[in-house]
Scaffold this active site. Sequence first.
Site, PDB file in Angstrom:
ATOM      1  N   ASP A 215     -37.107 -34.448  -2.849  1.00 40.42           N
ATOM      2  CA  ASP A 215     -37.211 -34.543  -4.315  1.00 40.42           C
ATOM      3  C   ASP A 215     -36.947 -33.161  -4.909  1.00 40.42           C
ATOM      4  O   ASP A 215     -37.156 -32.139  -4.246  1.00 40.42           O
ATOM      5  CB  ASP A 215     -38.634 -34.953  -4.738  1.00 40.42           C
TER       6      ASP A 215
ATOM      7  N   ARG B  75     -29.379 -37.697  -4.556  1.00 37.78           N
ATOM      8  CA  ARG B  75     -29.933 -38.607  -5.562  1.00 37.78           C
ATOM      9  C   ARG B  75     -29.720 -37.899  -6.894  1.00 37.78           C
ATOM     10  O   ARG B  75     -30.103 -36.736  -7.038  1.00 37.78           O
ATOM     11  CB  ARG B  75     -31.428 -38.823  -5.344  1.00 37.78           C
TER      12      ARG B  75
END
Length: 302
Positions: free
Chosen positions: A125, A175
């Site tokens: 992340d 992502r």
Amino acid sequence: MSLFDQLVVKTLPLVPKPIVRYFSKRYIAGEHLPEAVRVVRALNEKKFIATMDVLGESVTERNLAINMLGECKEVLNTITEEKLDSNLSIKLTQLGLDIDYDFTLNNVREIVEQARSLDNFVRIDMEDSKTTDRTIDIYKTLRQEYPNVGLAVQSYLRRTVDDVGELLKEKSNFRVCKGIYIEPEKIAYKSRKEINDSFIKLIEMIFEADSYVGIATHDDDLITESYRLIEKYDKKPDQYEFQVLLGVRPELRDQILQDGHRMRIYVPFGTHWYQYSIRRLQENPKMAGMVFKSFFTRRNSK
Ligand code: FDA
């Protein structure tokens, strides 16, 4: 967002934890791994794939980072044992980034190594801008060693198009999301148009470079535009995926799946649910308003 909504959202951290917990239940699979396993299994049965996340961030003690490392490895083992279709998402500050760079790199390496031995994948992340350089460096180091690691990038940061351009010189796995942390205008776009333009530019750059991308958004305009790019670049469903957060716009994930795309749900769980819950409520002014109303109703009835 109206001025009133902005005020409600800013003052959410004043609301007592039990009220926050009550209203954020839909965003979190539970406090313990077996609850998360049940949620992922139910999603898998409906053909969704998942990424599991042990909640926690900004760890300042080595032993807590080591505990987190153990928990991440346990999740990877459990995914294999329970035959779940899920990978793992991690945050570097939960594994020691606020303590020591090399310590964190070694912790992440251990997780990615374990994932590789189990034929699984780890997504890093992206956290706030204080961590961006070091997060990219750790990703760069590990992708030289392992094929099964990917990075989240944030379209609201002015630097991201350049970062991704640089990273795309080698095979990468991203992502793309808008970004959730509060950043100064000097480094981050503030208007929806600029953030969305940057998002679409990133998807296009990644498609052009033939790298893999997780398109992580609940924004209808971005999804429509991504569909257009998928067609333009003739991408097959195994060359990209859509991603959404657990509890956010479930009707949207059903539609994307029905349209024939891979759909991955971010499934967070754990006892450190507070920060994540606040971020989700802040994105949802209607819900934030309900949280506030409930807070004041309780106070007035005392
Ligand atoms: P936007 O916020 O405009 O929302 C689009 C629509 O969805 C709106 O109608 C809105 O009301 C609804 N919606 C959005 N959030 C909601 C909520 N909490 N509750 C109810 N409705 C909601 N960020 C980051 O900085 N680093 C990261 O690593 C990640 N990782 C990540 C993974 C995945 C799978 C997703 C989907 C998102 C992230 N994010 C993230 C968060 C991301 O940056 C962003 O904050 C949210 O996805 C919200 O932005 P949208 O693109 O959905 O648009």
